[in-house]
Design a protein around this motif. Structure first.
Motif, PDB file in Angstrom:
ATOM      1  N   GLU A   1     -19.543  43.948  -6.184  1.00  9.04           N
ATOM      2  CA  GLU A   1     -19.560  43.703  -7.621  1.00  9.04           C
ATOM      3  C   GLU A   1     -20.911  43.114  -7.977  1.00  9.04           C
ATOM      4  OE1 GLU A   1     -16.854  41.520 -11.099  1.00  9.04           O
ATOM      5  OE2 GLU A   1     -16.205  41.556  -9.002  1.00  9.04           O
ATOM      6  N   ALA A   2     -21.499  43.578  -9.067  1.00  6.75           N
ATOM      7  CA  ALA A   2     -22.813  43.102  -9.468  1.00  6.75           C
ATOM      8  C   ALA A   2     -22.695  41.782 -10.231  1.00  6.75           C
ATOM      9  CB  ALA A   2     -23.509  44.143 -10.343  1.00  6.75           C
ATOM     10  N   ILE A   3     -23.747  40.967 -10.126  1.00  4.64           N
ATOM     11  CA  ILE A   3     -23.774  39.721 -10.888  1.00  4.64           C
ATOM     12  C   ILE A   3     -23.967  40.055 -12.358  1.00  4.64           C
ATOM     13  CG2 ILE A   3     -25.050  37.589 -11.305  1.00  4.64           C
ATOM     14  CD1 ILE A   3     -25.779  37.517  -8.396  1.00  4.64           C
ATOM     15  N   GLY A   4     -23.042  39.659 -13.159  1.00  4.49           N
ATOM     16  CA  GLY A   4     -23.086  39.928 -14.584  1.00  4.49           C
ATOM     17  C   GLY A   4     -22.170  38.971 -15.309  1.00  4.49           C
ATOM     18  N   ILE A   5     -22.005  39.195 -16.590  1.00  5.64           N
ATOM     19  CA  ILE A   5     -21.221  38.279 -17.411  1.00  5.64           C
ATOM     20  C   ILE A   5     -19.765  38.235 -16.962  1.00  5.64           C
ATOM     21  CG2 ILE A   5     -20.751  40.046 -19.145  1.00  5.64           C
ATOM     22  CD1 ILE A   5     -21.268  36.251 -19.712  1.00  5.64           C
ATOM     23  N   VAL A   6     -19.226  39.387 -16.520  1.00 13.74           N
ATOM     24  CA  VAL A   6     -17.819  39.418 -16.102  1.00 13.74           C
ATOM     25  C   VAL A   6     -17.604  38.567 -14.844  1.00 13.74           C
ATOM     26  CG1 VAL A   6     -15.933  40.877 -15.300  1.00 13.74           C
ATOM     27  CG2 VAL A   6     -17.428  41.674 -17.150  1.00 13.74           C
ATOM     28  N   LEU A   7     -18.469  38.743 -13.861  1.00 18.44           N
ATOM     29  CA  LEU A   7     -18.339  37.965 -12.625  1.00 18.44           C
ATOM     30  C   LEU A   7     -18.536  36.477 -12.892  1.00 18.44           C
ATOM     31  CD1 LEU A   7     -17.977  38.028  -9.540  1.00 18.44           C
ATOM     32  CD2 LEU A   7     -20.473  38.164  -9.341  1.00 18.44           C
ATOM     33  N   LEU A   8     -19.515  36.129 -13.725  1.00 21.43           N
ATOM     34  CA  LEU A   8     -19.755  34.722 -14.035  1.00 21.43           C
ATOM     35  C   LEU A   8     -18.585  34.111 -14.810  1.00 21.43           C
ATOM     36  CD1 LEU A   8     -23.555  34.788 -14.955  1.00 21.43           C
ATOM     37  CD2 LEU A   8     -22.483  34.047 -12.818  1.00 21.43           C
ATOM     38  N   LEU A   9     -17.982  34.904 -15.671  1.00 22.19           N
ATOM     39  CA  LEU A   9     -16.806  34.415 -16.386  1.00 22.19           C
ATOM     40  C   LEU A   9     -15.640  34.178 -15.421  1.00 22.19           C
ATOM     41  CD1 LEU A   9     -16.692  36.453 -19.722  1.00 22.19           C
ATOM     42  CD2 LEU A   9     -16.998  33.985 -19.459  1.00 22.19           C
ATOM     43  N   LYS A  10     -15.491  35.074 -14.438  1.00 21.65           N
ATOM     44  CA  LYS A  10     -14.446  34.881 -13.432  1.00 21.65           C
ATOM     45  C   LYS A  10     -14.709  33.606 -12.625  1.00 21.65           C
ATOM     46  CE  LYS A  10     -13.178  39.747 -12.672  1.00 21.65           C
ATOM     47  NZ  LYS A  10     -13.139  40.844 -11.651  1.00 21.65           N
ATOM     48  N   ALA A  11     -15.966  33.398 -12.243  1.00 28.36           N
ATOM     49  CA  ALA A  11     -16.303  32.192 -11.491  1.00 28.36           C
ATOM     50  C   ALA A  11     -16.081  30.946 -12.335  1.00 28.36           C
ATOM     51  CB  ALA A  11     -17.755  32.267 -11.023  1.00 28.36           C
ATOM     52  N   PHE A  12     -16.440  31.026 -13.622  1.00 29.91           N
ATOM     53  CA  PHE A  12     -16.223  29.900 -14.532  1.00 29.91           C
ATOM     54  C   PHE A  12     -14.735  29.585 -14.657  1.00 29.91           C
ATOM     55  CE2 PHE A  12     -15.238  28.547 -18.886  1.00 29.91           C
ATOM     56  CZ  PHE A  12     -15.961  27.366 -18.970  1.00 29.91           C
ATOM     57  N   ALA A  13     -13.922  30.622 -14.847  1.00 30.89           N
ATOM     58  CA  ALA A  13     -12.481  30.415 -14.991  1.00 30.89           C
ATOM     59  C   ALA A  13     -11.882  29.844 -13.710  1.00 30.89           C
ATOM     60  CB  ALA A  13     -11.798  31.729 -15.359  1.00 30.89           C
ATOM     61  N   ALA A  14     -12.318  30.363 -12.564  1.00 34.34           N
ATOM     62  CA  ALA A  14     -11.792  29.854 -11.295  1.00 34.34           C
ATOM     63  C   ALA A  14     -12.209  28.410 -11.070  1.00 34.34           C
ATOM     64  CB  ALA A  14     -12.269  30.734 -10.147  1.00 34.34           C
ATOM     65  N   GLY A  15     -13.452  28.089 -11.382  1.00 31.73           N
ATOM     66  CA  GLY A  15     -13.932  26.727 -11.190  1.00 31.73           C
ATOM     67  C   GLY A  15     -13.327  25.731 -12.148  1.00 31.73           C
ATOM     68  N   CYS A  16     -12.806  26.213 -13.253  1.00 31.95           N
ATOM     69  CA  CYS A  16     -12.164  25.315 -14.217  1.00 31.95           C
ATOM     70  C   CYS A  16     -10.879  24.699 -13.670  1.00 31.95           C
ATOM     71  CB  CYS A  16     -11.875  26.056 -15.516  1.00 31.95           C
ATOM     72  SG  CYS A  16     -13.308  26.232 -16.600  1.00 31.95           S
ATOM     73  N   SER A  17     -10.425  25.157 -12.509  1.00 27.64           N
ATOM     74  CA  SER A  17      -9.302  24.481 -11.859  1.00 27.64           C
ATOM     75  C   SER A  17      -9.658  23.037 -11.538  1.00 27.64           C
ATOM     76  CB  SER A  17      -8.909  25.221 -10.580  1.00 27.64           C
ATOM     77  OG  SER A  17      -9.993  25.272  -9.662  1.00 27.64           O
ATOM     78  N   ALA A  18     -10.984  22.731 -11.488  1.00 23.40           N
ATOM     79  CA  ALA A  18     -11.423  21.355 -11.268  1.00 23.40           C
ATOM     80  C   ALA A  18     -11.134  20.459 -12.465  1.00 23.40           C
ATOM     81  CB  ALA A  18     -12.917  21.330 -10.955  1.00 23.40           C
ATOM     82  N   LEU A  19     -10.751  21.037 -13.605  1.00 30.91           N
ATOM     83  CA  LEU A  19     -10.507  20.254 -14.811  1.00 30.91           C
ATOM     84  C   LEU A  19      -9.041  19.864 -14.975  1.00 30.91           C
ATOM     85  CD1 LEU A  19     -12.758  22.213 -17.343  1.00 30.91           C
ATOM     86  CD2 LEU A  19     -13.342  20.237 -15.924  1.00 30.91           C
ATOM     87  N   THR A  20      -8.177  20.359 -14.106  1.00 36.51           N
ATOM     88  CA  THR A  20      -6.767  19.999 -14.229  1.00 36.51           C
ATOM     89  C   THR A  20      -6.603  18.502 -14.004  1.00 36.51           C
ATOM     90  OG1 THR A  20      -6.432  20.484 -11.882  1.00 36.51           O
ATOM     91  CG2 THR A  20      -5.947  22.236 -13.446  1.00 36.51           C
ATOM     92  N   GLY A  21      -5.854  17.870 -14.866  1.00 39.09           N
ATOM     93  CA  GLY A  21      -5.633  16.433 -14.759  1.00 39.09           C
ATOM     94  C   GLY A  21      -6.436  15.624 -15.746  1.00 39.09           C
ATOM     95  N   VAL A  22      -7.404  16.241 -16.443  1.00 36.29           N
ATOM     96  CA  VAL A  22      -8.215  15.505 -17.411  1.00 36.29           C
ATOM     97  C   VAL A  22      -7.347  14.976 -18.553  1.00 36.29           C
ATOM     98  CG1 VAL A  22     -10.102  15.739 -19.080  1.00 36.29           C
ATOM     99  CG2 VAL A  22     -10.299  16.781 -16.825  1.00 36.29           C
ATOM    100  N   GLU A  23      -6.268  15.672 -18.865  1.00 36.38           N
ATOM    101  CA  GLU A  23      -5.417  15.296 -19.994  1.00 36.38           C
ATOM    102  C   GLU A  23      -4.399  14.212 -19.655  1.00 36.38           C
ATOM    103  OE1 GLU A  23      -2.885  17.702 -17.516  1.00 36.38           O
ATOM    104  OE2 GLU A  23      -4.999  17.808 -18.044  1.00 36.38           O
TER     105      GLU A  23
END
Length: 614
Positions: free
Chosen positions: A218-240
């Motif tokens: 898969e090429a580096i592009g907006i779709v892949l970066l969005l997937k990485a962003f969404a996956a990394g957002c698991s680090a935000l669970t518990g902020v609330e």
């Protein structure tokens, strides 16, 4: 002049409270959280997410080859930006809704019933899964260090769940003291990994088995970066979690909770960016049998005692991260109970004060989830983070509505900030749902609507009951029955002190009194009738035919017949009760069974009289 005795306030003094439980209730604020205790009790879910958040980013990026891990830091910066927005947003949530509830409280006040039910359902799912994921991940980490435990992951998770449940039933402040040490150790070792790692130009040690070359598909592009962003957002669970548990803080609650939220954001953002920088600096890629965080700790410390301390601290904190849910979900359930969307018992506090029914419900539900998935973390991750993104989006959208309606000083920048955050979290949630749909995220399309329906039907049930009981209305005057119509029924089996006490109690009531005996054993009934005639207590004894030899069916039938003409009937049931708990199982349990049958199948008033014996 009326004889009135006035007592001077100066001549009276408050007597000491003898019961220690009542004294603890009056000192309830002592058992609440300060800022540091709140950070320990409510922030471990978010802080411990650095153990898998950066790794989730890397696992997505390597789809474009090993060189793509250099994008970990830019993605982490985007996540840190979202974290900043969320922290500022939840500081506002705490101020606007000091009674707790977070996204649920915001949605209920600003977005209506449907949005509030959706927020409540998503938060419940997130809290339960936080417990399950944290415990299963902790057990897996422990088993990695001690392979002999690999076949007992479920048992380990259930033991950890039981320990956390007991701690939280004792009190949330006590749990904060228990968690303070592990939290501080975790923060220190992660800070040491980052600080020492940044000073080293090359890793001290490389651990794990080489995965082999990462072939880009898969090429580096907006779709892949969005997937990485969404996956990394698991680090935000518990902020609330802090915003949901504001009532657990000591007075003044709002400033303490806000300070704790800021401290959480600063620590989490620093650790997330620091680890992402290390991943880029040392070009860390996934390797078999080890985590990314373990590789970073080996790169900083080698494989000596600091390496094992770091990984042991991560294991402990992953397990204890489940405590965030024990602090947040019971408060949320208490708010739902006040809104009549879950059973009212969830609003009851114990003396500590602790929402014990909420704690117990969370423990039981999380235990069932762990049993169903066999404590396998990968089966829980697809649905883990999506629920919290729903809450993020709803809370920030609700605040946009709040600022728009309030229009106080500085309302427009605040509304734009919350609107930007809502857009980011909505986008991340949609991407994550689409990416993980076939891996189990589809379950949320069943679980969350089911919870919404459950909450709504419970609320409708309470509304129907309120209408039937005319709650909130001035009722008609009560009708006092005349003595001639009222009837008191006293079931008897034999002559004894129990019978005497029952009749004495009945004689203090208004109305006609009748003693009844079921003819289960004709010989015993004849003896009772003869003894009753000789005793002559002034109360008639009615013998009820009992062809099926069932006391319950016979007495229920007789009472229903007496109440069929709207005659007020009271059934007085006397039973023997031992003062010693050891002897209570030795007595006939017929009384409670008969009481339940009469209350459920007749319109009579059922009164019970306990005859206590040593």
């Amino acid at each position: 002049m009326d004889d009135v005795v006035q007592t001077s306030e100066s001549t009276t003094r408050e007597l000491p409270i003898a019961d220690p439980r009542v004294r603890r209730l009056h000192r309830g604020d002592k058992y609440r959280l300060n800022a540091l205790g709140g950070l320990a009790a409510l922030s471990l879910d978010a802080l411990s997410s650095v153990a898998y958040g950066p790794e989730a980013i890397v696992l997505v990026l390597v789809a474009a080859g090993a060189a793509a891990v250099t994008w970990t830091l830019p993605v982490a910066c985007a996540i840190a930006t979202l974290l900043l927005v969320l922290v500022l947003s939840y500081r506002q949530v705490i101020a606007v809704h000091p009674d707790g509830g977070g996204a649920y409280a915001v949605a209920k006040k600003r977005l209506g019933r449907g949005a509030s039910l959706l927020a409540a359902a998503s938060l419940v799912v997130d809290y339960v899964l936080t417990v399950a994921v944290s415990l299963s991940a902790g057990a897996a980490s422990l088993a990695s260090a001690f392979p002999v435990l690999a076949d007992n992951l479920l048992l380990l998770t259930l033991i950890g769940l039981a320990a956390l449940t007991v701690i939280n039933l004792i009190g949330v402040a006590e749990s904060a003291r228990v968690l303070m040490g592990p939290t501080l150790v975790f923060i220190v070792v992660i800070a040491a990994v980052i600080g020492v790692g940044l000073l080293r130009p090359h890793p001290v040690a490389i651990i794990g088995t080489d995965h082999g070359p990462f072939i880009p598909f898969e090429a580096i592009g907006i779709v892949l970066l969005l997937k990485a962003f969404a996956a990394g957002c698991s680090a935000l669970t518990g902020v609330e979690a802090i915003a949901n548990a504001v009532p657990s803080f000591r007075a003044p609650r709002v400033p303490r909770a806000q300070h704790t939220e800021v401290a959480l954001g600063a620590l989490l953002g620093t650790m997330l960016l620091g680890l992402a920088w290390l991943i880029r600096q040392h070009h860390v890629v996934p390797r078999d049998d080890v985590t990314i965080l373990a590789q970073l700790s080996a790169a900083a410390f080698g494989t000596g005692w600091l390496f094992y301390l770091t990984n042991l601290a991560v294991t402990v904190v992953l397990v204890l991260a489940a405590n965030t849910s024990f602090g947040g979900l019971p408060v949320l359930l208490s708010l739902l109970a006040k809104d009549r969307r879950v059973p009212s018992l969830f609003a009851l506090r114990s003396e500590r004060p602790v929402f014990r029914y909420g704690v117990t419900a969370l423990a039981v539900t999380a235990g069932l989830v762990l049993v169903v998935v066999g404590a396998e973390t990968h089966r829980l991750l697809p649905v883990f983070a999506i629920g919290v993104f729903i809450g993020f989006t709803i809370s920030q959208t609700g605040l946009v509505v709040h600022w728009r309606n309030d229009r106080g000083p500085g309302w427009l920048p605040r509304a734009l900030l919350n609107g930007f955050g809502a857009t980011l979290t909505l986008l991340a949630g949609i991407v994550l749902l689409a990416e993980k749909f076939t891996e189990g995220a589809w379950l949320l399309l069943i679980i969350i609507p089911a919870l919404i329906i459950l909450f709504a039907r419970t609320e409708n049930y309470y509304a129907d009951i309120a209408a039937q009981l005319r709650l909130g209305q001035i009722p008609p005057h009560p009708r006092a029955p005349t003595d001639a119509r009222a009837l008191v029924i006293v079931p008897v089996v034999s002559l004894s002190t129990v019978t005497v006490r029952a009749l004495e109690a009945a004689l203090r009531m208004r109305g006609e009194i009748i003693a009844v005996a079921a003819e289960i054993d004709p010989d015993s009934t004849k003896r009772l009738s003869a003894e009753w005639k000789r005793w002559n207590p002034g109360v008639p004894l009615v013998v009820l035919p009992c062809p099926h030899r069932s006391l319950i069916a016979t007495l229920v039938g007789y009472v229903r017949k007496q109440t069929s003409g709207n005659r007020p009937v009271t059934v007085l049931l006397a039973h023997v009760e031992s003062r010693s708990w050891r002897h209570r199982p030795l007595h006939n349990p017929r009384g409670p069974v008969l009481t339940a049958a009469l209350r459920g199948r007749t319109d009579a008033i059922v009164a019970t009289l306990a005859i206590r014996v040593d």
